[in-house]
Design a protein around this motif. Sequence first.
Motif, PDB file in Angstrom:
ATOM      1  N   ALA A 750       0.835  -1.202   0.000  1.00 33.18           N
ATOM      2  CA  ALA A 750       0.000   0.000   0.000  1.00 33.18           C
ATOM      3  C   ALA A 750       0.869   1.251   0.000  1.00 33.18           C
ATOM      4  CB  ALA A 750      -0.931  -0.011   1.210  1.00 33.18           C
ATOM      5  N   HIS A 754       0.848   4.360  -2.728  1.00 39.49           N
ATOM      6  CA  HIS A 754      -0.141   5.247  -2.104  1.00 39.49           C
ATOM      7  C   HIS A 754      -0.316   6.571  -2.846  1.00 39.49           C
ATOM      8  CE1 HIS A 754       3.381   7.302  -0.432  1.00 39.49           C
ATOM      9  NE2 HIS A 754       2.584   8.292  -0.075  1.00 39.49           N
ATOM     10  N   GLU A 794      -6.050   9.894  -4.361  1.00 40.35           N
ATOM     11  CA  GLU A 794      -6.108   8.610  -3.666  1.00 40.35           C
ATOM     12  C   GLU A 794      -7.056   7.636  -4.361  1.00 40.35           C
ATOM     13  OE1 GLU A 794      -5.513  11.874  -0.560  1.00 40.35           O
ATOM     14  OE2 GLU A 794      -6.863  11.503  -2.244  1.00 40.35           O
ATOM     15  N   SER A 797      -5.019   6.337  -7.125  1.00 42.55           N
ATOM     16  CA  SER A 797      -3.942   5.540  -6.522  1.00 42.55           C
ATOM     17  C   SER A 797      -4.456   4.166  -6.113  1.00 42.55           C
ATOM     18  CB  SER A 797      -3.364   6.261  -5.305  1.00 42.55           C
ATOM     19  OG  SER A 797      -2.779   7.498  -5.653  1.00 42.55           O
ATOM     20  N   ALA A 801      -2.938   0.537  -6.973  1.00 40.16           N
ATOM     21  CA  ALA A 801      -2.603  -0.430  -5.930  1.00 40.16           C
ATOM     22  C   ALA A 801      -3.370  -1.730  -6.120  1.00 40.16           C
ATOM     23  CB  ALA A 801      -2.900   0.171  -4.561  1.00 40.16           C
ATOM     24  N   THR A 815      -4.748   2.242   0.628  1.00 41.01           N
ATOM     25  CA  THR A 815      -4.302   3.257  -0.319  1.00 41.01           C
ATOM     26  C   THR A 815      -5.390   4.294  -0.554  1.00 41.01           C
ATOM     27  OG1 THR A 815      -2.887   1.643  -1.426  1.00 41.01           O
ATOM     28  CG2 THR A 815      -3.436   3.630  -2.663  1.00 41.01           C
TER      29      THR A 815
END
Length: 893
Positions: A750, A754, A794, A797, A801, A815
């Motif tokens: 993670a 991230h 995020e 992201s 991830a 994440t």
Amino acid sequence: MTTDLTERFVAFFEAVNEGASPYPWQIGLMEEIARTGRWPEEITAPTGAGKSSVVDIHTFLVAERARQLASGQEPAIARPPRRLVLVAPRRVLVDDQYERATRLAAALSGKDANGIVGEIAHALRSLVTSAEGRAERETPLGVAKLRGGVTLDLSWRIDPARCQIICATPQMWGSRLLLRGYRGSKRARALETGLLTNDVAVIIDEAHLHRRLVETARRIASWQPDELGLQVTAMSATIGGGRTLGPEDYADPSLARRVNAIKRVRRIPVEAWSDGKVASALVEEALALRQGMQQQGTVGIFANTVGRALAVAEKLQATGGEVVVICGQMRPADIERIRSRYEGLLDARGNPEVDYLVSTQSLEVGADLDLPAMVTELAPPSALAQRAGRLNRSGSQADSTFVIVEPAPSELDPASKQPGKFAPYSARELFAGASWLDSLGGSISPRQVTESEMPEPEPLAVPTLAQTDLEILAITGSDLSADIDVDLYVEEPRDDPDRQVFVCAREHLHLGDASLAALKASPPTARELAPFRLGKALKELLKAAGDGPVAILRTEKGELNAFWLPGNGESAVNNDLRDGDVVVIPAGLKVMTAGVIHPPGSSKPTPRDPIDDVSGEPDEDGARTFVLVLPGKGIAASLTEDARLATRSSREALRSTLAELGHKEASQVLRRPLRDVDVVWLEPEPDSDLDAHGLLVIREMGAGRLPTTAPENLVTIADHQRSVEERLEAIYEALDPRDLGVERDQLLLAARHHDAGKAHPLFQARMGADEGDEPLAKPKPGHAPDRGDGWRHEQLSAAFAADASGLDPVVTVLTAAHHGHGQPLFDRDAGALLGNWDACPPNVRATAERLFGPAGEYEEMRERLLRHLGVHRLAYLEALLRCADMQVSREGG
């Protein structure tokens, strides 16, 4: 338990307590925790028996396990929690606990630590993972205060592996127990809750006053009963049970002298109870006690209201005595001035220069006073027990008398619950106090109090926290139309609940919107704030402000708002103020009496002194705030180069200008690293003439904050993510966890992804990246990023991830949510998230569609993980990733 461990504890205790040895019960408590890794559910010990030693026990055990691990041997003691939270019901007690913890931290500093203290310090230092903690702090023991105020101490949020002591009020900790941190930001809810409910032992002092909080905390602890789960200890002199004193303690000469200290009870009835008669009776008894003393010493006087306390103080001053007042309507800064002027007065040393110490409830709990004589108004049983605990605390007086001024028995109706002429207490509460005194047989020694039967409170007719309530509270990233009221689960139900605001004084309230903006840029710290009930005294205070500007600071959904109070006096209190508001009055108003904010008209005596602005004085961390009135043309050159004053070159130019204008202290602050200082220029009106005066706010940043600055070097996504992964690995190793509920590699993966979503061209444009640049994680040096339109990296992201981890729910959710977003939803669907980014890797595009498309799986994935791990454990895992990110960001990486 090994003799060696006990001997080491005794040696450590003596070294940090000026040679005093621990009592047998303290040694037994240390050995119990060392054997089991758990704090007991209750600690019952008489006043003066050394309950504050829990700070030493916690620190010693955390260090000893770390020392044994570092030596390569299997630890002989169970793993204790890393954080100790001390919850106390009074501001003064929170401050006293903080000061004791701070003294211990100072003893562990690198400069002075040697012998066993040096060994403990070295072991604790191995648990610190942030460069800031290693390089800038002299002590490896983290100490923080979580108390009311607009500006909060956030230092405890940075380093989760560090041994810490956090001193908190019930409201501040209790609200964070349920993901609704009072005065905290919405984005920080999971971070704060995770760190305050995992790897934590909480000790709720005077637990009989906080049954609701104890009940809720224990219920939450029962849902996560593993090694890292919350541990809850109720501590009091009166609750009974748990770890308590035994025969060997009563045989200890020093402890026996304290718990058996002679404190005779003498009761003075007053007919036709009134403020004037009560004040006169308190003064008469205080004078008699003072005249009867064989040597110099201070008589303690407890009044139940601020007005009566000040009336008593005025009458005593008229007799020529040296009088000090401590009560609720005081700012901590003013109490500190008293501590400085009368050294030792507010601790066990005392100060013989002071003849009378007058207080309300402020000093009845926890303050380490050792007064030779005392007179008090009648109060409920628990309050009387606490007040008596400040009398002859050390047992050094051969004899002492506890004088109670009370209403005549005929005036106390045992059925009356409403406050009336006996406010803030009801006749029923005072009747209970009188009945309890009847049962003591004329003695109120600590042992007599502990062995007495305190009246049982009525059962709580309130609902119990349910798992479904907690799952609703876990929705922290969205606004709920009908949120759960956390006060219902953490505060005692009352027939007439207190509604309270805080008052502070500031200069420079005359520049309209710029003044409001300056208040938001330099919000008051706890040391500036005096509590006021929403009632008569506050109405009089606002009337005293007249037509002067009065500002209100209000925190709503984690956001601080500032506005002008539309009216003064009664109308404002009834219609415009809410519980928890901060009322900012102009400095210079003559509303101070003996250090107490007590406005004209509320009651005698007449105030004599103006209130001053204490915001510029160093706070507890030594940080300072400067609010300077300057003409715009004075700093025009600096503003032209960088309107945000966030770069080193612009601050150097500003520093020179301020030095030329005579603001030398403020200019010197600008020499500090960028991350340690926030600078804001506020014009009276946008685009105003340069001759117009505005406000320059320079604020030294401490307590774990990230100021608005521009990096001095390029920070790429690849470098930043690598640094965060390495830091999270260091945190994991320092934590020594047995079972987090997830694998180490899931956490690290993670961290590795991230910030991957920052590669989107939309984000890169915000960072000021040029075409062909390696994707940046932070703004390009000298570039001022805009706030954007709410697009969150995020979310993207998480798609990166998820793709890299094969849709691992732990990696994906951590994440997505570690910054407080995506709990449980994001605003954008996959198409809006990706936009026109044609270069997005196809696998990531497909994964984003799977997570956030029409049949998106993210919310269900998070819900399953939350139920599997539990609300508080998931919050903790998110916090670990965020802590690693914050550490690296603060270090410029």
